[in-house]
Design a protein around this motif. Structure first.
Motif, PDB file in Angstrom:
ATOM      1  N   ARG A  29       0.888  -1.166   0.000  1.00  0.00           N
ATOM      2  CA  ARG A  29       0.000   0.000   0.000  1.00  0.00           C
ATOM      3  C   ARG A  29       0.917   1.205   0.000  1.00  0.00           C
ATOM      4  N   THR A  63       3.745   0.439   2.634  1.00  0.00           N
ATOM      5  CA  THR A  63       3.515  -0.472   3.751  1.00  0.00           C
ATOM      6  C   THR A  63       3.066  -1.818   3.203  1.00  0.00           C
ATOM      7  N   VAL A  64       3.628  -2.878   3.741  1.00  0.00           N
ATOM      8  CA  VAL A  64       3.253  -4.224   3.283  1.00  0.00           C
ATOM      9  C   VAL A  64       1.800  -4.498   3.645  1.00  0.00           C
ATOM     10  N   CYS A  65       1.018  -4.883   2.640  1.00  0.00           N
ATOM     11  CA  CYS A  65      -0.375  -5.270   2.900  1.00  0.00           C
ATOM     12  C   CYS A  65      -0.645  -6.721   2.498  1.00  0.00           C
ATOM     13  N   ASP A  66       0.188  -7.287   1.625  1.00  0.00           N
ATOM     14  CA  ASP A  66       0.051  -8.685   1.211  1.00  0.00           C
ATOM     15  C   ASP A  66       1.422  -9.355   1.273  1.00  0.00           C
ATOM     16  N   PRO A  67       1.844  -9.804   2.455  1.00  0.00           N
ATOM     17  CA  PRO A  67       3.161 -10.465   2.569  1.00  0.00           C
ATOM     18  C   PRO A  67       3.117 -11.876   2.003  1.00  0.00           C
ATOM     19  N   SER A  74       6.059  -8.689   7.288  1.00  0.00           N
ATOM     20  CA  SER A  74       4.720  -8.881   7.835  1.00  0.00           C
ATOM     21  C   SER A  74       3.841  -7.704   7.443  1.00  0.00           C
ATOM     22  N   THR A  75       2.545  -7.905   7.539  1.00  0.00           N
ATOM     23  CA  THR A  75       1.603  -6.822   7.268  1.00  0.00           C
ATOM     24  C   THR A  75       1.924  -5.626   8.163  1.00  0.00           C
ATOM     25  N   GLY A  76       2.003  -4.458   7.544  1.00  0.00           N
ATOM     26  CA  GLY A  76       2.298  -3.232   8.292  1.00  0.00           C
ATOM     27  C   GLY A  76       3.749  -2.807   8.257  1.00  0.00           C
ATOM     28  N   HIS A 118      -1.475   0.979  -4.990  1.00  0.00           N
ATOM     29  CA  HIS A 118      -0.882  -0.334  -4.708  1.00  0.00           C
ATOM     30  C   HIS A 118       0.142  -0.699  -5.791  1.00  0.00           C
TER      31      HIS A 118
END
Length: 337
Positions: A29, A63-67, A74-76, A118
């Motif tokens: 994201r 920011t990671v939203c789909d690891p 990790s997410t976030g 995205h």
């Protein structure tokens, strides 16, 4: 999702487009994406590889939203992306220099990039950013890595006298990093008084070459010796022909800017002064990692080159802003959130 789409020369539009996550990559994201000189070339229709329709942008933080299920992130998690895409098979790739791959491609040029809500990126190309680093400054990691790479290539040494030709984002970042690394006398030259004013606010000595002889100023501050290290960051023909005249005997010229046209160069100076002329292209992954650490140390100075932040909904205006002589633009960020 919303994205800035390149449709052809001077035709970019913010549109709603479908985004289907690639499960083999990490989904981000996006927070910010910087506008680069390469993006200007794409907008003008002059980039030979950029094919419409294309989401532009390769200087981004998100920011990671789909690891990945068993991945490193990790997410976030907050990350920046290394945007180079190398073939892995050519001579430089086989011999430890994939950043100068013979068929080098980039996110945002050869595939969709970061001026969007995205984007998906291979996990191996993501770098975590520390909590101490703001999202805005993290969006500068990519151009900062260009500068870190150039200092390594030029074999910069503390107390080197430095001339930086060009006060755009790369030139100003070069000045900031060179001073931090212990440069001696340091000059920045340009024709844009507004950009030079920003340089002076940061404590740099400047030369407006539209009003003053750069050769005379260099001779004055070096007692006629010339500069030990010159970073050519302007990309203009006049700099190519003048740079060797400004260097001292045994000096180094690092060509950081991309000169897309053939320009005259005073090769007799290269002979008679025994100059080193160093080519410099993008960065390695090691440069990226170093740039993240450096950005934390230089955060306040780096933030000062961000002159505008534009929401994604208005991102179609950024190229007109850059072309507007009434605006001082050094680095524009698009707020993708």
């Amino acid at each position: 999702m919303k994205a800035l789409i390149y449709h052809g020369a001077r035709d970019v539009r913010v549109e709603d487009v479908a985004h289907r996550h690639d499960p083999a990559k990490v989904g981000l994201r996006l927070r910010y994406c910087g506008v680069c000189g390469t993006d200007i070339g794409i907008f003008s229709g002059k980039h030979p590889r950029a094919a419409a329709p294309l989401v532009i942008g390769h200087e981004f933080v998100g920011t990671v939203c789909d690891p990945l299920p068993e991945g490193r992130f990790s997410t976030g998690d907050r990350v920046v992306a290394y945007p180079l895409i190398s073939c892995g098979n050519c001579y430089p790739c086989r011999n430890g220099s994939p950043h100068v791959c013979q068929t080098l491609r980039l996110i945002g040029i050869d595939c969709d990039g970061g001026m969007a809500e995205h984007v998906d990126v291979p996990e191996a190309d993501l770098f975590a950013i520390p909590a101490a680093l703001s999202d805005e400054v993290a969006a500068l990691i990519e151009p900062l890595a260009v500068v870190v790479h150039s200092l390594y290539k030029a074999e910069f040494q503390p107390f080197d006298s430095c001339l930086i030709m060009g006060a755009g984002p790369i030139g100003l970042l070069t000045a900031i990093v060179a001073r931090h690394a212990g440069a001696g006398r340091l000059l920045i030259s340009d024709i844009d008084e507004a950009r030079l004013s920003i340089c002076r606010e940061l404590g740099f000595e400047t030369v407006n070459v539209a009003r003053e002889s750069l050769a005379e100023r260099v001779a004055q501050v070096t007692n006629g010796d010339g500069m030990g290290l010159i970073f050519e960051c302007s990309g203009v023909a006049s700099a190519a022909i003048e740079m060797s005249e400004l260097a001292r005997v045994g000096g180094t010229i690092c060509v950081t800017a991309t000169h897309k046209d053939a320009h005259p160069v005073r090769l007799i100076d290269v002979n008679f002064k025994e100059l080193r002329v160093i080519g410099c292209r993008v960065y390695t992954k090691e440069d990226y990692a170093r740039s993240i650490d450096l950005a934390v140390e230089l955060q306040d100075e780096l933030r000062s080159i961000i002159t505008q932040i534009v929401p994604l909904s208005e991102a179609g205006k950024v190229f007109d802003m850059i072309a507007d002589p009434s605006l001082t633009t050094v680095k524009i960020l698009v707020d993708c959130s």
